[in-house]
Design a protein around this motif. Structure first.
Motif, PDB file in Angstrom:
ATOM      1  N   ARG A 134      17.938  56.083 -34.321  1.00 56.34           N
ATOM      2  CA  ARG A 134      18.050  57.303 -33.519  1.00 56.34           C
ATOM      3  C   ARG A 134      17.350  57.155 -32.160  1.00 56.34           C
ATOM      4  O   ARG A 134      17.674  57.848 -31.213  1.00 56.34           O
ATOM      5  N   THR A 135      16.400  56.231 -32.098  1.00 59.57           N
ATOM      6  CA  THR A 135      15.659  56.080 -30.835  1.00 59.57           C
ATOM      7  C   THR A 135      16.465  55.288 -29.800  1.00 59.57           C
ATOM      8  O   THR A 135      16.220  55.410 -28.609  1.00 59.57           O
ATOM      9  N   THR A 136      17.392  54.442 -30.249  1.00 60.62           N
ATOM     10  CA  THR A 136      18.203  53.679 -29.287  1.00 60.62           C
ATOM     11  C   THR A 136      19.561  54.335 -29.065  1.00 60.62           C
ATOM     12  O   THR A 136      20.206  54.087 -28.051  1.00 60.62           O
ATOM     13  N   ALA A 137      20.000  55.160 -30.014  1.00 59.06           N
ATOM     14  CA  ALA A 137      21.299  55.834 -29.846  1.00 59.06           C
ATOM     15  C   ALA A 137      21.137  56.994 -28.874  1.00 59.06           C
ATOM     16  O   ALA A 137      20.044  57.540 -28.698  1.00 59.06           O
ATOM     17  N   LYS A 138      22.253  57.355 -28.241  1.00 58.12           N
ATOM     18  CA  LYS A 138      22.217  58.483 -27.318  1.00 58.12           C
ATOM     19  C   LYS A 138      22.129  59.793 -28.090  1.00 58.12           C
ATOM     20  O   LYS A 138      21.455  60.733 -27.681  1.00 58.12           O
ATOM     21  N   GLN A 139      22.836  59.853 -29.205  1.00 59.62           N
ATOM     22  CA  GLN A 139      22.845  61.095 -29.986  1.00 59.62           C
ATOM     23  C   GLN A 139      23.345  60.829 -31.413  1.00 59.62           C
ATOM     24  O   GLN A 139      23.889  59.752 -31.705  1.00 59.62           O
ATOM     25  N   LEU A 140      23.194  61.833 -32.244  1.00 62.05           N
ATOM     26  CA  LEU A 140      23.724  61.792 -33.610  1.00 62.05           C
ATOM     27  C   LEU A 140      25.244  61.918 -33.553  1.00 62.05           C
ATOM     28  O   LEU A 140      25.774  62.751 -32.818  1.00 62.05           O
ATOM     29  N   VAL A 141      25.923  61.081 -34.324  1.00 65.12           N
ATOM     30  CA  VAL A 141      27.389  61.229 -34.462  1.00 65.12           C
ATOM     31  C   VAL A 141      27.614  61.720 -35.888  1.00 65.12           C
ATOM     32  O   VAL A 141      27.627  60.936 -36.833  1.00 65.12           O
ATOM     33  N   PHE A 142      27.733  63.025 -36.025  1.00 61.68           N
ATOM     34  CA  PHE A 142      27.669  63.620 -37.352  1.00 61.68           C
ATOM     35  C   PHE A 142      28.991  63.504 -38.100  1.00 61.68           C
ATOM     36  O   PHE A 142      29.096  62.836 -39.132  1.00 61.68           O
ATOM     37  N   GLY A 143      30.009  64.154 -37.607  1.00 57.33           N
ATOM     38  CA  GLY A 143      31.291  64.153 -38.311  1.00 57.33           C
ATOM     39  C   GLY A 143      32.279  64.953 -37.498  1.00 57.33           C
ATOM     40  O   GLY A 143      31.911  65.643 -36.543  1.00 57.33           O
ATOM     41  N   ASP A 144      33.543  64.850 -37.865  1.00 59.41           N
ATOM     42  CA  ASP A 144      34.574  65.538 -37.088  1.00 59.41           C
ATOM     43  C   ASP A 144      35.701  65.948 -38.023  1.00 59.41           C
ATOM     44  O   ASP A 144      36.008  65.234 -38.970  1.00 59.41           O
ATOM     45  N   GLY A 145      36.288  67.091 -37.735  1.00 58.65           N
ATOM     46  CA  GLY A 145      37.468  67.500 -38.495  1.00 58.65           C
ATOM     47  C   GLY A 145      37.233  68.765 -39.288  1.00 58.65           C
ATOM     48  O   GLY A 145      36.294  69.508 -39.022  1.00 58.65           O
ATOM     49  N   PHE A 149      22.472  60.876 -46.677  1.00 56.21           N
ATOM     50  CA  PHE A 149      23.105  61.855 -45.782  1.00 56.21           C
ATOM     51  C   PHE A 149      24.625  61.834 -45.930  1.00 56.21           C
ATOM     52  O   PHE A 149      25.252  62.882 -46.043  1.00 56.21           O
ATOM     53  N   ILE A 150      25.212  60.634 -45.956  1.00 54.51           N
ATOM     54  CA  ILE A 150      26.681  60.596 -46.077  1.00 54.51           C
ATOM     55  C   ILE A 150      27.079  61.035 -47.499  1.00 54.51           C
ATOM     56  O   ILE A 150      28.108  61.693 -47.684  1.00 54.51           O
ATOM     57  N   GLN A 151      26.238  60.729 -48.477  1.00 61.17           N
ATOM     58  CA  GLN A 151      26.553  61.184 -49.845  1.00 61.17           C
ATOM     59  C   GLN A 151      26.595  62.709 -49.887  1.00 61.17           C
ATOM     60  O   GLN A 151      27.491  63.313 -50.484  1.00 61.17           O
ATOM     61  N   ARG A 152      25.616  63.339 -49.241  1.00 63.34           N
ATOM     62  CA  ARG A 152      25.588  64.811 -49.233  1.00 63.34           C
ATOM     63  C   ARG A 152      26.765  65.364 -48.420  1.00 63.34           C
ATOM     64  O   ARG A 152      27.373  66.380 -48.791  1.00 63.34           O
ATOM     65  N   GLN A 153      27.101  64.657 -47.333  1.00 63.91           N
ATOM     66  CA  GLN A 153      28.226  65.103 -46.489  1.00 63.91           C
ATOM     67  C   GLN A 153      29.524  65.075 -47.313  1.00 63.91           C
ATOM     68  O   GLN A 153      30.340  65.993 -47.225  1.00 63.91           O
ATOM     69  N   ILE A 154      29.689  64.041 -48.110  1.00 64.70           N
ATOM     70  CA  ILE A 154      30.897  63.958 -48.957  1.00 64.70           C
ATOM     71  C   ILE A 154      30.885  65.107 -49.970  1.00 64.70           C
ATOM     72  O   ILE A 154      31.894  65.780 -50.186  1.00 64.70           O
ATOM     73  N   GLU A 155      29.715  65.341 -50.571  1.00 62.09           N
ATOM     74  CA  GLU A 155      29.621  66.444 -51.561  1.00 62.09           C
ATOM     75  C   GLU A 155      29.980  67.783 -50.926  1.00 62.09           C
ATOM     76  O   GLU A 155      30.655  68.614 -51.528  1.00 62.09           O
ATOM     77  N   LEU A 156      29.507  67.979 -49.698  1.00 59.68           N
ATOM     78  CA  LEU A 156      29.733  69.276 -49.053  1.00 59.68           C
ATOM     79  C   LEU A 156      31.190  69.443 -48.617  1.00 59.68           C
ATOM     80  O   LEU A 156      31.748  70.538 -48.700  1.00 59.68           O
ATOM     81  N   VAL A 157      31.822  68.370 -48.154  1.00 58.87           N
ATOM     82  CA  VAL A 157      33.250  68.464 -47.787  1.00 58.87           C
ATOM     83  C   VAL A 157      34.077  68.553 -49.068  1.00 58.87           C
ATOM     84  O   VAL A 157      35.064  69.277 -49.140  1.00 58.87           O
ATOM     85  N   ASP A 158      33.646  67.789 -50.070  1.00 62.39           N
ATOM     86  CA  ASP A 158      34.297  67.794 -51.386  1.00 62.39           C
ATOM     87  C   ASP A 158      35.813  67.560 -51.272  1.00 62.39           C
ATOM     88  O   ASP A 158      36.618  68.387 -51.741  1.00 62.39           O
ATOM     89  N   PRO A 159      36.208  66.436 -50.678  1.00 62.07           N
ATOM     90  CA  PRO A 159      37.641  66.190 -50.486  1.00 62.07           C
ATOM     91  C   PRO A 159      38.318  65.792 -51.800  1.00 62.07           C
ATOM     92  O   PRO A 159      37.649  65.369 -52.742  1.00 62.07           O
ATOM     93  N   GLU A 160      39.632  65.892 -51.820  1.00 61.95           N
ATOM     94  CA  GLU A 160      40.380  65.397 -52.992  1.00 61.95           C
ATOM     95  C   GLU A 160      40.422  63.873 -52.979  1.00 61.95           C
ATOM     96  O   GLU A 160      40.380  63.244 -54.028  1.00 61.95           O
ATOM     97  N   LEU A 161      40.552  63.331 -51.777  1.00 64.18           N
ATOM     98  CA  LEU A 161      40.633  61.873 -51.639  1.00 64.18           C
ATOM     99  C   LEU A 161      39.634  61.392 -50.598  1.00 64.18           C
ATOM    100  O   LEU A 161      39.471  62.018 -49.548  1.00 64.18           O
TER     101      LEU A 161
END
Ligand code: URA
Length: 270
Positions: free
Chosen positions: A104-115, A188-200
């Motif tokens: 996070r210190t070298t990146a410009k910003q967080l790239v969280f998710g889209d859609g 974080f990505i595991q929780r993101q998947i749980e929260l979106v809860d996609p079919e595929l």
């Protein structure tokens, strides 16, 4: 520039790129030595090397960012933080405030998710590149444009799906994320998947497949096969496919990606 200068200049640029300095901040380079505000005012008795310091009483350098905690500690902190997120927005805020990953210190910003947060189909890539780092949106560079086209080819708009990455901060110079960085970001990505809860769930490329599905076969063997991604609540059907960046380098392999995307379309009942 003479041809003799070109070699060292190229080496220097390569060095910068590898160190993650790959964005020009100005149209033209600034000659800091010509800056009048940096005039040398060292006393005559000062040894020549020390006289190169522009300011005789330099201001204290800004405090260096605090060193991140050891990886095990950061992984535990990420797990606890991710678990506490009740929504995607809460997760985004938690990740924005998370200091356990040095990327996070070298990146410009967080790239969280889209859609769409209600997407039936979720894609997970490896880590943001330069365009994603600039915009804060995953898969907007050349790979993302190809992904958009592949989706359009099966009649799905990008806005219908959800896209994220295993690692949400761009590694400097587009290097591969280190294992400990991936492990720190995994909750974080595991929780993101749980929260979106996609079919595929579709893993874009081998690093995403290995990290999320634990499949260690080569991507050429594993792509196009259905696996199971386990969340606490349920199993999600998951398929690894070639990463669009790989397809850009190996267009002959697009025929396999086409097959995989048709299988995804069918699985969605489209
Ligand atoms: N490659 C990835 O894996 N993710 C992005 O967001 C862009 C390129």
């Amino acid at each position: 520039m003479t041809p003799a200068d070109a070699g060292p200049a190229r080496d220097l640029l390569n060095f910068y790129a590898e160190a993650g300095v790959d964005v020009a901040l100005d149209e033209a380079p600034a000659n800091r030595f010509a800056d009048a505000s940096l005039e040398v005012v060292a006393p005559a008795s000062t040894p020549p090397a020390a006289r190169l310091r522009a300011d005789p009483a330099p201001a204290m350098p800004a405090a260096a960012p605090a060193a991140p905690p050891p990886p095990e500690e950061a992984i535990m902190a990420a797990r606890a933080a991710a678990k506490s997120a009740a929504s995607l927005e809460a997760l985004r805020e938690i990740m924005n405030a998370f200091e356990g990953c040095a990327l996070r210190t070298t990146a410009k910003q967080l790239v969280f998710g889209d859609g769409s947060p209600d997407a039936r189909l979720m894609f997970v890539g490896e880590a943001p590149g330069s365009e994603e780092d600039q915009t804060g949106i995953p898969f907007v560079g050349k790979s993302g444009q190809l992904l958009d086209k592949m989706l359009a080819a099966i009649g799905i708009a990008r806005s219908e799906v959800y896209i994220a990455n295993i690692v949400p901060w761009r590694p400097p110079g587009n290097r591969d994320p280190a294992i400990h960085e991936t492990q720190i970001c995994l909750p974080f990505i595991q929780r993101q998947i749980e929260l979106v809860d996609p079919e595929l769930l579709v893993c874009l490329g081998k690093p995403s497949m290995v990290t999320l599905l634990g499949v260690t076969d080569g991507i050429k063997r594993a792509r196009g096969r259905w696996f199971s991604y386990k969340t606490d609540a349920r199993d999600i059907r998951a398929m690894p496919v070639f990463h669009p960046a790989y397809l850009l380098r190996n267009p002959i392999e697009k025929r396999f990606a086409w097959r995989d995307f048709l299988a995804i379309k069918k699985a969605l009942g489209k």
